[in-house]
Design a protein around this motif. Structure first.
Motif, PDB file in Angstrom:
ATOM      1  N   LYS A  96       0.845  -1.182   0.000  1.00  0.00           N
ATOM      2  CA  LYS A  96       0.000   0.000   0.000  1.00  0.00           C
ATOM      3  C   LYS A  96       0.884   1.237   0.000  1.00  0.00           C
ATOM      4  N   SER A  97       0.373   2.296  -0.530  1.00  0.00           N
ATOM      5  CA  SER A  97       1.110   3.553  -0.539  1.00  0.00           C
ATOM      6  C   SER A  97       1.396   3.982   0.898  1.00  0.00           C
ATOM      7  N   GLY A  98       2.608   4.407   1.159  1.00  0.00           N
ATOM      8  CA  GLY A  98       2.979   4.866   2.485  1.00  0.00           C
ATOM      9  C   GLY A  98       3.445   3.770   3.422  1.00  0.00           C
ATOM     10  N   LEU A  99       3.279   2.504   3.025  1.00  0.00           N
ATOM     11  CA  LEU A  99       3.713   1.392   3.851  1.00  0.00           C
ATOM     12  C   LEU A  99       5.218   1.209   3.692  1.00  0.00           C
ATOM     13  N   VAL A 100       5.927   1.169   4.808  1.00  0.00           N
ATOM     14  CA  VAL A 100       7.376   1.011   4.768  1.00  0.00           C
ATOM     15  C   VAL A 100       7.697  -0.476   4.837  1.00  0.00           C
ATOM     16  N   THR A 101       8.395  -0.980   3.815  1.00  0.00           N
ATOM     17  CA  THR A 101       8.790  -2.386   3.780  1.00  0.00           C
ATOM     18  C   THR A 101      10.284  -2.470   3.560  1.00  0.00           C
ATOM     19  N   PRO A 102      10.919  -3.487   4.124  1.00  0.00           N
ATOM     20  CA  PRO A 102      12.351  -3.640   3.886  1.00  0.00           C
ATOM     21  C   PRO A 102      12.608  -3.976   2.415  1.00  0.00           C
ATOM     22  N   VAL A 103      13.618  -3.379   1.860  1.00  0.00           N
ATOM     23  CA  VAL A 103      13.955  -3.609   0.463  1.00  0.00           C
ATOM     24  C   VAL A 103      14.989  -4.723   0.380  1.00  0.00           C
ATOM     25  N   VAL A 104      14.662  -5.775  -0.359  1.00  0.00           N
ATOM     26  CA  VAL A 104      15.599  -6.864  -0.597  1.00  0.00           C
ATOM     27  C   VAL A 104      16.276  -6.564  -1.928  1.00  0.00           C
ATOM     28  N   GLU A 105      17.561  -6.303  -1.877  1.00  0.00           N
ATOM     29  CA  GLU A 105      18.268  -5.904  -3.085  1.00  0.00           C
ATOM     30  C   GLU A 105      18.724  -7.086  -3.930  1.00  0.00           C
ATOM     31  N   SER A 106      19.042  -8.214  -3.298  1.00  0.00           N
ATOM     32  CA  SER A 106      19.565  -9.362  -4.035  1.00  0.00           C
ATOM     33  C   SER A 106      19.074 -10.663  -3.417  1.00  0.00           C
ATOM     34  N   ARG A 107      18.841 -11.660  -4.287  1.00  0.00           N
ATOM     35  CA  ARG A 107      18.476 -13.005  -3.850  1.00  0.00           C
ATOM     36  C   ARG A 107      19.323 -14.025  -4.587  1.00  0.00           C
ATOM     37  N   LYS A 136      21.324 -22.997  -6.364  1.00  0.00           N
ATOM     38  CA  LYS A 136      22.054 -23.603  -5.249  1.00  0.00           C
ATOM     39  C   LYS A 136      23.520 -23.177  -5.307  1.00  0.00           C
ATOM     40  N   PRO A 137      24.056 -22.624  -4.207  1.00  0.00           N
ATOM     41  CA  PRO A 137      25.466 -22.207  -4.202  1.00  0.00           C
ATOM     42  C   PRO A 137      26.404 -23.384  -4.484  1.00  0.00           C
ATOM     43  N   ILE A 138      27.453 -23.112  -5.231  1.00  0.00           N
ATOM     44  CA  ILE A 138      28.458 -24.119  -5.546  1.00  0.00           C
ATOM     45  C   ILE A 138      29.603 -23.928  -4.558  1.00  0.00           C
ATOM     46  N   LYS A 139      29.767 -24.905  -3.670  1.00  0.00           N
ATOM     47  CA  LYS A 139      30.787 -24.809  -2.629  1.00  0.00           C
ATOM     48  C   LYS A 139      31.999 -25.627  -3.062  1.00  0.00           C
ATOM     49  N   ARG A 140      33.099 -24.941  -3.251  1.00  0.00           N
ATOM     50  CA  ARG A 140      34.357 -25.557  -3.647  1.00  0.00           C
ATOM     51  C   ARG A 140      35.385 -25.334  -2.542  1.00  0.00           C
ATOM     52  N   GLN A 141      36.490 -26.023  -2.639  1.00  0.00           N
ATOM     53  CA  GLN A 141      37.541 -25.848  -1.646  1.00  0.00           C
ATOM     54  C   GLN A 141      38.138 -24.458  -1.810  1.00  0.00           C
ATOM     55  N   GLY A 142      37.975 -23.630  -0.806  1.00  0.00           N
ATOM     56  CA  GLY A 142      38.560 -22.302  -0.811  1.00  0.00           C
ATOM     57  C   GLY A 142      37.665 -21.185  -1.333  1.00  0.00           C
ATOM     58  N   HIS A 143      36.515 -21.507  -1.912  1.00  0.00           N
ATOM     59  CA  HIS A 143      35.613 -20.455  -2.385  1.00  0.00           C
ATOM     60  C   HIS A 143      34.189 -20.979  -2.587  1.00  0.00           C
ATOM     61  N   ILE A 144      33.256 -20.054  -2.714  1.00  0.00           N
ATOM     62  CA  ILE A 144      31.848 -20.364  -2.973  1.00  0.00           C
ATOM     63  C   ILE A 144      31.413 -19.527  -4.170  1.00  0.00           C
ATOM     64  N   VAL A 145      30.703 -20.156  -5.108  1.00  0.00           N
ATOM     65  CA  VAL A 145      30.177 -19.455  -6.282  1.00  0.00           C
ATOM     66  C   VAL A 145      28.667 -19.356  -6.113  1.00  0.00           C
ATOM     67  N   ILE A 146      28.136 -18.131  -6.174  1.00  0.00           N
ATOM     68  CA  ILE A 146      26.692 -17.955  -6.072  1.00  0.00           C
ATOM     69  C   ILE A 146      26.211 -17.090  -7.234  1.00  0.00           C
ATOM     70  N   ASP A 147      25.008 -17.399  -7.691  1.00  0.00           N
ATOM     71  CA  ASP A 147      24.344 -16.606  -8.722  1.00  0.00           C
ATOM     72  C   ASP A 147      23.228 -15.840  -8.042  1.00  0.00           C
ATOM     73  N   VAL A 148      23.228 -14.520  -8.225  1.00  0.00           N
ATOM     74  CA  VAL A 148      22.236 -13.678  -7.559  1.00  0.00           C
ATOM     75  C   VAL A 148      21.447 -12.868  -8.576  1.00  0.00           C
ATOM     76  N   CYS A 149      20.222 -12.556  -8.206  1.00  0.00           N
ATOM     77  CA  CYS A 149      19.380 -11.642  -8.965  1.00  0.00           C
ATOM     78  C   CYS A 149      19.426 -10.322  -8.210  1.00  0.00           C
ATOM     79  N   THR A 150      19.930  -9.299  -8.861  1.00  0.00           N
ATOM     80  CA  THR A 150      20.047  -7.999  -8.221  1.00  0.00           C
ATOM     81  C   THR A 150      19.704  -6.911  -9.228  1.00  0.00           C
ATOM     82  N   GLY A 151      18.791  -6.045  -8.865  1.00  0.00           N
ATOM     83  CA  GLY A 151      18.400  -4.963  -9.753  1.00  0.00           C
ATOM     84  C   GLY A 151      17.830  -5.460 -11.065  1.00  0.00           C
ATOM     85  N   GLY A 152      17.168  -6.610 -11.048  1.00  0.00           N
ATOM     86  CA  GLY A 152      16.581  -7.167 -12.268  1.00  0.00           C
ATOM     87  C   GLY A 152      17.591  -7.825 -13.192  1.00  0.00           C
TER      88      GLY A 152
END
Length: 103
Positions: A43-54, A58-74
């Motif tokens: 609704k107009s005027g309703l304050v909601t938390p903004v989620v910038e990225s999701r 499934k994250p790819i967990k490798r030895q020494g690093h993690i690879v993730i794909d995110v949706c951010t800003g469309g």
């Protein structure tokens, strides 16, 4: 940037099938993975938390690093977080569909 993929900003939820549902869909498994997209309505005027990225896959967990794909800003973006990164332990606990903290 993941422009070459046909991925989209969504998450998956595993749902149990009833016997009737399983036979109606001629399924062999007792579950089904349903995909959901993100939609925010307020609704107009309703304050909601903004989620910038999701996290959209499934994250790819490798030895020494993690690879993730995110949706951010469309847009889809690939992030690689090394073990030396201060946020590594926090990111290692994230899963598909979780909010990804903005850098």
């Amino acid at each position: 940037m993941l422009t070459e993929t046909k991925d989209w900003c969504h998450f998956s939820v595993r749902l149990q099938r009833s016997g009737l549902h399983q036979s109606a869909k001629k399924g062999t498994l007792g579950y089904e993975d349903e995909k959901f997209s993100y939609l925010l309505v307020a609704k107009s005027g309703l304050v909601t938390p903004v989620v910038e990225s999701r996290i959209i896959r499934k994250p790819i967990k490798r030895q020494g690093h993690i690879v993730i794909d995110v949706c951010t800003g469309g847009q889809l973006k690939r992030e690689i977080i090394g073990k030396a990164d201060p946020s590594y332990k926090k990111v290692a606990k994230l899963e598909w569909g979780d909010e990804y903290p903005a850098n």
